[in-house]
Design an enzyme around this catalytic site. Sequence first.
Site, PDB file in Angstrom:
ATOM      1  N   HIS A 188     -12.981 -61.297  23.091  1.00 15.95           N
ATOM      2  CA  HIS A 188     -12.121 -60.631  24.071  1.00 15.95           C
ATOM      3  C   HIS A 188     -12.794 -59.418  24.687  1.00 15.95           C
ATOM      4  O   HIS A 188     -12.482 -59.031  25.804  1.00 15.95           O
ATOM      5  CB  HIS A 188     -10.754 -60.331  23.453  1.00 15.95           C
ATOM      6  CG  HIS A 188      -9.974 -61.581  23.285  1.00 15.95           C
ATOM      7  ND1 HIS A 188      -9.809 -62.197  22.069  1.00 15.95           N
ATOM      8  CD2 HIS A 188      -9.403 -62.396  24.199  1.00 15.95           C
ATOM      9  CE1 HIS A 188      -9.144 -63.319  22.245  1.00 15.95           C
ATOM     10  NE2 HIS A 188      -8.885 -63.467  23.518  1.00 15.95           N
ATOM     11  N   ARG A 288      -3.069 -63.633  31.206  1.00 16.26           N
ATOM     12  CA  ARG A 288      -2.913 -63.274  29.785  1.00 16.26           C
ATOM     13  C   ARG A 288      -1.959 -62.088  29.677  1.00 16.26           C
ATOM     14  O   ARG A 288      -2.379 -60.937  29.824  1.00 16.26           O
ATOM     15  CB  ARG A 288      -4.263 -62.890  29.189  1.00 16.26           C
ATOM     16  CG  ARG A 288      -5.281 -64.014  29.053  1.00 16.26           C
ATOM     17  CD  ARG A 288      -6.578 -63.473  28.469  1.00 16.26           C
ATOM     18  NE  ARG A 288      -7.458 -64.503  27.968  1.00 16.26           N
ATOM     19  CZ  ARG A 288      -8.487 -65.029  28.658  1.00 16.26           C
ATOM     20  NH1 ARG A 288      -8.729 -64.622  29.882  1.00 16.26           N
ATOM     21  NH2 ARG A 288      -9.256 -65.943  28.105  1.00 16.26           N
ATOM     22  N   ARG A 324       0.741 -67.178  30.720  1.00 10.26           N
ATOM     23  CA  ARG A 324       0.824 -67.510  29.289  1.00 10.26           C
ATOM     24  C   ARG A 324       1.648 -66.434  28.589  1.00 10.26           C
ATOM     25  O   ARG A 324       1.399 -65.237  28.797  1.00 10.26           O
ATOM     26  CB  ARG A 324      -0.588 -67.566  28.697  1.00 10.26           C
ATOM     27  CG  ARG A 324      -0.591 -68.049  27.254  1.00 10.26           C
ATOM     28  CD  ARG A 324      -1.990 -68.126  26.705  1.00 10.26           C
ATOM     29  NE  ARG A 324      -2.597 -66.815  26.584  1.00 10.26           N
ATOM     30  CZ  ARG A 324      -3.865 -66.614  26.245  1.00 10.26           C
ATOM     31  NH1 ARG A 324      -4.666 -67.640  26.055  1.00 10.26           N
ATOM     32  NH2 ARG A 324      -4.338 -65.398  26.135  1.00 10.26           N
ATOM     33  N   GLU A 413      -5.695 -75.580  22.333  1.00 12.48           N
ATOM     34  CA  GLU A 413      -6.856 -74.838  21.835  1.00 12.48           C
ATOM     35  C   GLU A 413      -6.992 -74.961  20.316  1.00 12.48           C
ATOM     36  O   GLU A 413      -7.961 -74.505  19.737  1.00 12.48           O
ATOM     37  CB  GLU A 413      -6.764 -73.364  22.247  1.00 12.48           C
ATOM     38  CG  GLU A 413      -5.455 -72.708  21.890  1.00 12.48           C
ATOM     39  CD  GLU A 413      -5.273 -71.328  22.525  1.00 12.48           C
ATOM     40  OE1 GLU A 413      -6.270 -70.719  22.957  1.00 12.48           O
ATOM     41  OE2 GLU A 413      -4.121 -70.855  22.569  1.00 12.48           O
ATOM     42  N   ASN A 436     -12.207 -71.580  24.585  1.00  8.81           N
ATOM     43  CA  ASN A 436     -12.751 -70.524  23.707  1.00  8.81           C
ATOM     44  C   ASN A 436     -12.311 -70.774  22.266  1.00  8.81           C
ATOM     45  O   ASN A 436     -13.121 -70.830  21.348  1.00  8.81           O
ATOM     46  CB  ASN A 436     -12.253 -69.141  24.140  1.00  8.81           C
ATOM     47  CG  ASN A 436     -12.537 -68.860  25.600  1.00  8.81           C
ATOM     48  OD1 ASN A 436     -13.483 -69.393  26.142  1.00  8.81           O
ATOM     49  ND2 ASN A 436     -11.716 -68.033  26.224  1.00  8.81           N
ATOM     50  N   ASP A 437     -11.007 -70.918  22.090  1.00 12.33           N
ATOM     51  CA  ASP A 437     -10.513 -71.152  20.732  1.00 12.33           C
ATOM     52  C   ASP A 437     -10.777 -72.582  20.281  1.00 12.33           C
ATOM     53  O   ASP A 437     -11.068 -72.822  19.111  1.00 12.33           O
ATOM     54  CB  ASP A 437      -9.013 -70.825  20.637  1.00 12.33           C
ATOM     55  CG  ASP A 437      -8.802 -69.333  20.466  1.00 12.33           C
ATOM     56  OD1 ASP A 437      -9.523 -68.724  19.664  1.00 12.33           O
ATOM     57  OD2 ASP A 437      -7.944 -68.767  21.166  1.00 12.33           O
ATOM     58  N   ARG A 447     -15.281 -66.600  16.949  1.00 10.83           N
ATOM     59  CA  ARG A 447     -15.760 -66.192  18.268  1.00 10.83           C
ATOM     60  C   ARG A 447     -16.070 -64.704  18.349  1.00 10.83           C
ATOM     61  O   ARG A 447     -16.666 -64.245  19.316  1.00 10.83           O
ATOM     62  CB  ARG A 447     -14.732 -66.589  19.347  1.00 10.83           C
ATOM     63  CG  ARG A 447     -13.411 -65.900  19.208  1.00 10.83           C
ATOM     64  CD  ARG A 447     -12.342 -66.563  20.063  1.00 10.83           C
ATOM     65  NE  ARG A 447     -12.258 -66.026  21.391  1.00 10.83           N
ATOM     66  CZ  ARG A 447     -11.253 -66.252  22.232  1.00 10.83           C
ATOM     67  NH1 ARG A 447     -10.260 -67.051  21.865  1.00 10.83           N
ATOM     68  NH2 ARG A 447     -11.227 -65.727  23.416  1.00 10.83           N
ATOM     69  N   CYS A 484      -8.830 -73.442  31.007  1.00  8.39           N
ATOM     70  CA  CYS A 484      -8.731 -72.017  31.322  1.00  8.39           C
ATOM     71  C   CYS A 484      -9.650 -71.171  30.438  1.00  8.39           C
ATOM     72  O   CYS A 484      -9.656 -69.955  30.540  1.00  8.39           O
ATOM     73  CB  CYS A 484      -7.292 -71.527  31.208  1.00  8.39           C
ATOM     74  SG  CYS A 484      -6.641 -71.675  29.534  1.00  8.39           S
TER      75      CYS A 484
HETATM   76  C1  PEP Z   1      -9.040 -69.850  25.080  1.00  4.40           C
HETATM   77  O1  PEP Z   1      -8.911 -69.768  23.862  1.00  4.40           O
HETATM   78  O2  PEP Z   1      -9.900 -70.557  25.649  1.00  4.40           O
HETATM   79  C2  PEP Z   1      -8.171 -69.066  25.969  1.00  4.40           C
HETATM   80  C3  PEP Z   1      -8.168 -69.275  27.256  1.00  4.40           C
HETATM   81  O3  PEP Z   1      -7.399 -68.105  25.398  1.00  4.40           O
HETATM   82  P1  PEP Z   1      -7.959 -66.686  24.877  1.00  4.40           P
HETATM   83  O4  PEP Z   1      -9.408 -66.559  25.319  1.00  4.40           O
HETATM   84  O5  PEP Z   1      -7.106 -65.636  25.480  1.00  4.40           O
HETATM   85  O6  PEP Z   1      -7.804 -66.809  23.410  1.00  4.40           O
HETATM   86 MG    MG Z   2      -7.112 -68.838  23.029  1.00  6.53          MG
END
Ligand code: PEP
Ligand code: MG
Length: 556
Positions: A188, A288, A324, A413, A436-437, A447, A484
């Site tokens: 993040h 977000r 979201r 995710e 990402n997740d 991550r 996303c």
């Molecule tokens: C993800 O996990 O890809 C996502 C878009 O959510 P975040 O990065 O906010 O966890």
């Molecule tokens: Mg996520």
Amino acid sequence: MVATRALVHGIGIGNGTAVGVVLRMPDPLGDPPDVDSTADPVDEYMRVTESLAATAADLVARATRSEGEGRDVLEAQALMAEDPSVIEDARARIDQGKTAERAVFEAFREFQRVLEGMGGYMAGRAADLRDVAQRAVAQLRGVPVPGVPHSDAPFVLVAHDLAPADTALLDLDKVLAIVTRDGGPTSHTAILARSKGLVAVVGAAGSETLYNGQLVIVDAAAGTVQANPSPQEAEDARTRPLQIIGGRRLTPGVLADGRAGPLLANRGTPQDASAAVALGAEGVGLFRTEFLFLDAHEAPTVAAQQDQYTALLRAFPGKRVVVRVLDAGADKQLAFLGSSPEENPALGRRGIRALKQNEQTLRDQLTALAAAQEATEADLCVMAPMIADLDETRYFVDLGRELGLRTLGVTVEVPSAAVLAEQIVQVCDFVSIGTNDLTQYTMAADRMLGSVASYQDPWHPAVLRLVKMIGEAGGAASVPVGVCGEAAADPLLAIVFVGLGVTDLSMSPAALADVRESLRRVGLSDAQALARLATQATSAASARAAVADALAALPQ
Ligand code: PEP
Ligand code: MG
């Protein structure tokens, strides 16, 4: 002594370059050991009162330099630092043989427990107390206070890692760049740096050697931090032109065969919506909402949320805007949702799990979104984070419908949701893949950890096969499937996603032009052939290489 001109490598975020002096963020202090004190209790007591007075004075000085809610918090913390009950408690502990550091630590911990037990607003202030305790212990030890440092002059912030709340509160007039030892490209810290246009290099293992006052060049495009550059190198870096994205036409995303591939933007505040429109975003694919409330101590009211969502939706009349609901937990803790320490927070009570336990907060957010939906012309779509299966999807969709929302979906995710996508798409209006997740959980690679950043590669065929399952499920049920996660911003991978059945892509606006250009090179059947190569590869690197070679061989 000749200063060494070490080059530190990491993962660059964006294309910018910054030149400036290092200011390191001190790490959190460990708990003072619980050992018997050998010092004179009267001296220890004096040290405690002096350190608390100095902590309060420092907080008051910081408050005078701040505004708004930040100022209120600092003023309240200054009062906590000199609370007579804390001083009395610490004195009693010193009389029992504790050191000054341990006595202060325990006195504040007791105070924290009392506040946490009260719940609601008071529980939210417990985090402020932890910060005051750290400051007082730092005073006693004569070491720098943890947290984002303050400086009147611009600086390059070097840290082991930054909590999202730290990143969100950075003074952008002062911070020239961020360098962190930890954090991968989808941490993040990286996402917020990208959205604020900050030059950043994350996962820079060698950054431990950088010291306060050292001149560095942070080159995000190269993913390097050059220590002690020559005057000429520093001057060249300062005047290096930025990569210009402008000049290319802002047409909608479309494949070579004319099929639409809508390109949407990832956003974190309503204020940055216009920048996305200027770069040709056809809507928002991920808003977000937790980024709006990272420093809030109390759950935001329906009215306050309605204002924020209405401002966002007004920037996109007639366009798709995917919001979201709060994705709290792991590295994005929201004080008002409450939390208890977890060994593996990424596998803990986060996303929809935290919201189910705070259903009133979720109801309030959905109510505010429904009101914003009625007051504007945007095509509002609302989705839930961290959904694991059909039951959780039903729970969210039913609640959203009850509260008046028209289009409801889920983020896919968690690998279980990808495997069960065929069931999930039966009850929701759309899904959006959080790569990402999804990558973190598929590859079992945190991550936030720079040391496993190489596993955090969405090109891995294991991740791509899950994307394929989701794409096929969406296609069979005529349910749109977006991406996303940060991977959508990779122009080559974007083609693969389309070939796997993805119908829209959402990314940081700076990436829109490159992805738009990339999609125009292929028709759907080409994209499907390239996707087959990627899913049949045996590693992320070979998937990427196979697709790049095959694309280069296609007739232009
Ligand atoms: C993800 O996990 O890809 C996502 C878009 O959510 P975040 O990065 O906010 O966890
Ligand atoms: Mg996520």
